[in-house]
Design an enzyme around this catalytic site. Structure first.
Site, short mmCIF file in Angstrom:
data_model
loop_
_atom_site.label_atom_id
_atom_site.label_comp_id
_atom_site.label_asym_id
_atom_site.label_seq_id
_atom_site.Cartn_x
_atom_site.Cartn_y
_atom_site.Cartn_z
N GLY A 206 0.80 -1.21 0.00
CA GLY A 206 0.00 0.00 0.00
C GLY A 206 0.83 1.26 0.00
O GLY A 206 2.06 1.23 0.11
N ASP A 207 0.12 2.37 -0.13
CA ASP A 207 0.68 3.72 -0.05
C ASP A 207 0.20 4.31 1.27
O ASP A 207 -1.02 4.45 1.48
CB ASP A 207 0.17 4.54 -1.24
CG ASP A 207 0.61 5.99 -1.22
OD1 ASP A 207 0.90 6.54 -0.14
OD2 ASP A 207 0.64 6.62 -2.30
N PHE A 208 1.11 4.66 2.18
CA PHE A 208 0.64 5.06 3.51
C PHE A 208 -0.03 6.43 3.55
O PHE A 208 -0.55 6.82 4.58
CB PHE A 208 1.73 4.93 4.59
CG PHE A 208 3.09 5.48 4.27
CD1 PHE A 208 3.27 6.81 3.92
CD2 PHE A 208 4.20 4.67 4.35
CE1 PHE A 208 4.52 7.32 3.66
CE2 PHE A 208 5.47 5.16 4.09
CZ PHE A 208 5.63 6.50 3.74
N HIS A 226 11.50 11.36 8.10
CA HIS A 226 12.54 12.24 7.56
C HIS A 226 12.50 12.37 6.03
O HIS A 226 13.18 13.21 5.45
CB HIS A 226 13.93 11.83 8.04
CG HIS A 226 14.43 10.51 7.55
ND1 HIS A 226 15.49 9.86 8.14
CD2 HIS A 226 14.05 9.70 6.51
CE1 HIS A 226 15.73 8.73 7.51
NE2 HIS A 226 14.87 8.61 6.51
#
Length: 316
Positions: A206-208, A226
């Site tokens: 997934g894409d957070f 970061h």
């Protein structure tokens, strides 16, 4: 970085000793530079010289031989291609505020700016270097977190699952999830099979920023914030709060700036991320605590670990 690129340390691995002439022929080095280059490596204690013969130092033998599982040269490869050229444009960055490294491909074929299909071994070398740190961090997390209160966790941006695997090995009652981009999954499957943790750690692609985060008791975000702007860091903390089970915790670790003498080291890391990404940088302990508080996390606590890292834990 150049010594890694020409594979000097692997050439000298296993106790091999070679003269300057032999190394020049083996590695296609020019005689105008080779001697001083080798002597610099001696002065840096990366190789040793005795009666005109060169060999690896003990540290190089362990950490810079490609054939060993302790190899960390993958960091040097990425740094050589990406960060080192960007540092040559620091003045431009100071005046424009823009990243100076090439924009990494944002597709299903790349990880760490490397094509996973055509350069899979290079991806593995970089992951091995990352594992050297995440193994140590897993030991710190196992010690600091009261894991008996929790049953499930997810490592967000967990790469090939090394941190998660080491946590379940240290805490046998835990079940873990490695959440990362889908192109990480084949490398995850390999690594879990090698560590015999396939039944203890699962992979969730997934894409957070776009996809739901795993609903678990503990969410870990290590070396993630970061890479992003302060606004996106705040969004991630809000998404983490919504995903956590009641009573759960979020665990954030990075080289956070804390006003200590070690900040010189961390500030150079911060400038590196600024040069390589559009919004990334290191950040302070106070900033991270505020992002957690703004997302409604309570009673955040900070721990200094591994010489130059901070861990902040926020409670839901």
């Amino acid at each position: 970085m150049s010594a890694v690129e020409i594979d000097l340390f692997s050439t000298l691995a296993g106790g091999v000793t070679m003269t300057e002439d032999e190394l020049r022929k083996e590695l296609s080095l020019h005689p105008r530079l080779s001697r001083h280059f080798l002597q610099v490596l001696v002065a840096l204690e990366l190789i040793e010289e005795n009666d005109g013969h060169y060999r690896n130092s003990s540290a190089s033998e362990r950490y810079l031989d490609r054939a060993k599982p302790t190899y960390v040269g993958g960091f040097a490869e990425t740094t050589n291609d990406t960060f080192y050229p960007a540092w040559g444009k620091l003045t431009k960055a100071l005046r424009t505020g823009q990243a100076q490294a090439p924009i990494p491909p944002d597709d299903g074929d790349h990880l760490f700016r490397v094509n996973v299909h055509t350069e899979a071994d290079r991806v593995r070398r970089f992951m091995t270097a990352m594992d050297s740190h995440s193994t140590a961090m897993a030991g710190e997390l196992s010690r600091l977190v009261s894991w008996e209160q929790y049953a499930t966790f997810a490592d967000i941006g967990g790469c090939r699952g090394n941190l998660a695997a080491n946590l379940v090995l240290a805490q046998p009652h835990l079940k873990g999830i490695c959440f990362d981009r889908p192109q990480s999954e084949p490398f995850f499957d390999e690594h879990m099979a090698a560590l015999n943790t396939t039944d203890r750690v699962g992979f969730q692609a997934g894409d957070f920023f776009a996809d739901p985060l795993p609903q678990v008791d503990v969410l870990i975000l290590g070396h993630v914030l970061h890479d992003w702007s302060p606004e996106n860091r705040a969004i991630l903390m809000q998404r983490a709060y919504r995903a956590l089970n009641p009573g759960g915790i979020v665990v954030v670790y990075d080289r956070m700036i804390d006003g200590s003498p070690l900040d010189l080291h961390r500030l150079f890391y911060s400038l590196t991320f600024m040069l390589a990404s559009g919004g990334g940088s290191e950040y302070s302990v106070e900033q991270c605590s505020q992002w957690l508080a703004d997302a409604d996390f309570q009673n955040s606590e900070c721990h200094r670990v591994l010489a130059d890292h901070s861990i902040i834990i926020g409670h839901r």
